[in-house]
Design an enzyme around this catalytic site. Structure first.
Site: not given
Length: 904
Positions: A472, A744
């Protein structure tokens, strides 16, 4: 020595366009900033004078411009107003100031800046690409050219860019110490070039220019499904060296059809997957003039043009901290694993010898699983794997065009006999200066601050990435906007975000929608989500507040307005209830939802709040930029947006249709409710927190403002309780689990050692680190005034929370009843360093030591009327003015200097 002489101001830390001695500036009116120093208190600038010269000699014909004495306190962002500047010319400048008594300072030491390519026709080099048939594995390409100089060199400047990433060399030495150049931008619209002074690398006689090109973001594997060639499929180099000789003549050496090319020893290189390097194919002589390149292929020229080339605004990516491994672990599965003790971003360098053809493979991960084994499932498709094939001699290996996010490195291959001494990790991030320090008496909070800082370092790698390890690593707008104020305390991110905001404007769709990621590699349909796209308004406004520069508002104003107009076009009756929204991303969801408490905050309620907030910021920007028509137009729109919110989402008694913490946080932080109903709403928020056993339940959009709202409405003790909570979900839970960066998810690793969903579980993801903003602004109390003329810490507001109590017996027990007894923070601003340091002794007395930079003033909030400064009653101080006293304490104003307050 006379007192006035002792107190004389001095000028230092000269900045041009926010950088020290920058090279490659395209601004025709570059702006100057300086920091003043002086002994004593209440010192300020009353006037300044700037001189600009074509050389270090500021006399005669060399002197290009002098401002004359300008009566002004301004010492930041002062534009050059002299004759037209020339491409690649270097200019020197200095400044002197007059203090508040009219005493003039000595001239500062000169600083310089060098221009970039101010006109497209300054480019004489041609774009070149390889002249051989490229294998499907797409190894990195080497290019070289030898030329001769017959005269002594006075000055030489290299200007370089590429399609793909480049390393450039001159006579065997790397040009500059930058990495991952030319950086990541929206390449077809904005491709950066770099400018380097290479005078010391050239010599009379034969010289060799060379470069290695790798795939990088330009054509490498990006996002998902193994996608390649997003910006193009052909590596290309554009390199030009302008040489000025001692006799006054000039020569230009650039890329053209005479260059040579061949495949490099870097057999493959991908950002997500790592590199494979075969040292047997390396010959360092290829960088030098005596190398025979007759067997190399030629190159082909391309007409890619120059009109999309732009100077580099931000600091380059560079090597930073060096970290040695703590030990080599043998896992239960038998793997040999290096533990570096810190989740970080960069790469591991290796110095090793072995048999020719032996292979050393390094694989990277962030965590070990609950059994102590190497864990890579959360990397998804990213391999994070570097392979080094030995030459048979002593080899040094390090990646060129990739990086990894890791704490642990698994060693594989058939190389033996290695030890810890063979390896070291190099942190890699944009070379922004550290500006903030934050320390408390609590070790867990200090570790949280450490984690916030390292999360920022790992993800501020040319763009603000969401994560640095999996497949990502994108510039997610929502993550960036929620973290911006925290980021701006820790580091000087002014230039970093100036560049990124230009790319945001460049990638903004024609209808005004802002993509989810910048640069936009997800396509036109991935745009327009509330809280993400609002980066277009939130970041420029916060940059103006914290750096005191109206230019960022002027630069981004059309983008700000286009975003608000997009929402307006998608709204009906001033209600934005259409389109896709991420909502309160990754919010906490209780394990049991039998009572419905886990209902997701209404995404359109969230959208309406951000619609109002962006409109408010647009109104603010219009006022600063003196656009009265827009100010009036959007003020009316703002009123209508809030009325629509009340009609749609609030009962007459002030209850919201979504009862979540995030709903109340956003409604209160963005002033969506009538003033008469705000306190009861804040009390409902506080009750909600208590109903969850003093835990938060917020996600990406609610978390940054939660403690701010509680503090604003009289619940600062509850905000402090949330900060100090150690059980899931909380900021300190990952700290208790051994985290060294921000996660996260609130429970990326669960108490039993198992992991959250590996499809979305980064252990280096800075968004929840946004609590740092509350720590700095509330615990340490460092704020800037937001009034015109006082932003950017010209007027400093110091209002620390230093009389806090736990509202939870459980939290008190977790922390053994010990409250924070000391907070020390400092912040480097464009005026100097602010210090806010409070301590509480066992008897309950406070000492508060502060430092206020020269040329600023401050408003200090003290918790009691019974205060002394430097051991003397305040009424006996000529340096301090009492503004007001009440049951909450005392507010005083003062000028620059150091002060120590103590409570009786």
């Amino acid at each position: 020595m006379p007192a006035s002489s002792f107190a004389q101001l001095t000028v230092a830390n000269l900045l041009c366009e926010n950088r020290s001695n920058p090279v490659g500036i395209e601004n025709l009116h570059p702006r100057f900033t300086w920091i003043l120093a002086g002994e004593g208190r209440n010192q300020s600038q009353s006037a300044y004078e700037i001189q600009v010269s074509k050389s270090k000699d500021f006399s005669g014909d060399h002197l290009l411009w002098e401002s004359g004495k300008i009566v002004s306190q301004q010492s930041v962002h002062i534009p050059y107003q002299g004759p037209a500047l020339q491409t690649l010319e270097r200019y020197h400048w200095k400044v002197r100031v007059w203090d508040e008594n009219g005493t003039v300072s000595p001239w500062s030491q000169p600083a310089f800046w060098q221009n970039g390519m101010l006109e497209d026709d300054a480019w004489k080099a041609q774009w070149i690409t390889i002249g051989y048939e490229e294998p499907s594995s797409r190894p990195a390409a080497n290019m070289r050219h030898t030329f001769s100089l017959s005269k002594p060199v006075k000055k030489a400047t290299a200007i370089i860019t590429s399609q793909g990433l480049y390393h450039a060399f001159l006579n065997g030495a790397k040009i500059g110490n930058d990495y991952l150049t030319p950086g990541w931008t929206s390449y077809q619209k904005r491709l950066q070039y770099q400018v380097y002074d290479v005078t010391g690398q050239l010599h009379k006689g034969p010289n060799t220019l060379a470069a290695t090109l790798g795939n990088g973001w330009f054509r490498g594997n990006l996002v998902w499904q193994g996608r390649n060639n997003f910006f193009g499929n052909e590596l290309a180099l554009l390199l030009q060296v302008v040489v000025e000789f001692e006799d006054g003549t000039t020569d230009i050496i650039g890329t053209d059809e005479t260059w040579k090319s061949t495949k490099s020893a870097i057999l493959s290189s991908e950002i997500y997957h790592g590199e494979t390097v075969d040292a047997r194919k390396q010959n360092p002589d290829w960088l030098t003039p005596n190398f025979d390149d007759s067997n190399w292929d030629g190159v082909e020229t391309r007409d890619y043009g120059y009109d999309h080339l732009v100077a580099t605004d931000n600091e380059p990516v560079r090597k930073q901290e060096v970290i040695r491994p703590d030990n080599i672990i043998t896992t239960p599965e038998g793997d040999k694993v290096l533990d570096f003790g810190q989740n970080m971003v960069g790469f591991v360098t290796v110095d090793i010898s072995g048999n020719s053809g032996d292979s050393l493979i390094l694989e990277h991960s962030e965590v070990l699983d609950r059994d102590g084994n190497f864990y890579t499932t959360n990397l998804r498709a990213a391999k994070q794997r570097n392979q080094y094939i030995l030459s048979g001699n002593q080899d040094h290996f390090e990646p060129h065009f990739t990086w990894q996010g890791f704490r642990y490195v698994r060693i594989r291959g058939n190389v033996t006999g290695y030890s810890l001494d063979n390896f070291k990790a190099i942190a890699l991030y944009s070379d922004m200066g550290q500006t903030g320090d934050f320390y408390t008496s609590d070790t867990l909070i200090n570790q949280l601050q450490h984690n916030i800082q390292w999360g920022q370092k790992g993800n501020f790698l040319d763009i603000p990435t969401d994560c640095p390890q999996r497949d990502e690593r994108l510039g997610w707008t929502g993550d960036a906007q929620v973290f911006f104020r925290t980021a701006a305390f820790n580091m000087n991110v002014n230039s970093f975000f100036t560049k990124w905001m230009k790319d945001l404007a460049a990638d903004q769709l024609d209808n005004g929608a802002v993509p989810h990621v910048i640069p936009n590699v997800l396509g036109e349909n991935a745009a327009g989500s509330a809280g993400w796209a609002d980066a277009a308004t939130i970041i420029p406004w916060d940059m103006y507040l914290l750096y005191g520069d109206t230019k960022i508002l002027d630069q981004q104003y059309e983008s700000m307005r286009a975003w608000v107009d997009f929402i307006k076009a998608k709204s009906k009756n001033d209600l934005w209830n259409t389109g896709f929204h991420f909502g309160d991303w990754l919010f906490y969801r209780p394990d049991d939802d039998t009572d419905g408490r886990s209902a997701i905050t209404d995404k359109y309620l969230i959208a309406q709040c951000f619609y109002a907030h962006s409109t408010q910021l647009l109104v603010n920007a219009a006022e600063v930029l003196e656009k009265p028509a827009d100010q009036q137009l959007y003020s009316k729109l703002l009123s209508d947006i809030k009325a629509a919110f009340i009609k749609e989402y609030m009962t007459p008694n002030g209850r919201l249709v979504s009862g979540s913490q995030t709903a109340y946080v956003l409604a209160l932080h963005f002033d969506m409710l009538p003033e008469s109903l705000r306190q009861q709403a804040a009390d409902r928020l506080a009750d909600n927190v208590r109903n969850y056993d003093d835990h938060l339940t917020t996600g990406f959009l609610g978390t940054p403002y939660l403690c701010h709202v509680l503090s604003r409405y009289g619940h600062k003790d509850l905000a402090f309780t949330l900060l100090m909570q150690q059980t899931y979900p909380s900021w300190l839970y990952p700290v208790t689990q051994g985290a060294t960066t921000i996660w996260e998810r609130w429970d990326g690793q669960k108490p039993d050692g198992s992991f959250q969903n590996p499809g979305m579980n980064s252990f280096n993801h800075y968004a929840y680190g946004a609590i740092g903003d509350w720590m700095y602004r509330e615990l340490a109390g460092i704020n800037s005034s937001e009034k015109p003329g006082q932003v950017g810490y010209k007027k400093i507001i110091l209002e620390p929370h230093w009389d806090l109590e736990y509202q939870s017996e459980k939290v008190s027990k977790q922390n053994k009843g010990q409250l924070i007894s000391e907070v020390k923070a400092s912040l480097k601003t464009y005026y100097g360093t602010i210090v806010s340091h409070w301590q509480k002794d066992p008897e309950g007395h406070y000492t508060y030591t502060i430092t206020i930079p020269v040329n600023t003033s401050a408003e200090i909030h003290l918790p009691t009327e019974k205060v002394k400064e430097s051991g003397h009653p305040l009424e006996k101080s000529n340096d301090i003015k009492v503004l007001k006293t009440n049951e909450k304490g005392m507010v005083v104003t003062l000028g620059s200097g150091s002060y120590t307050f103590s409570t009786e």
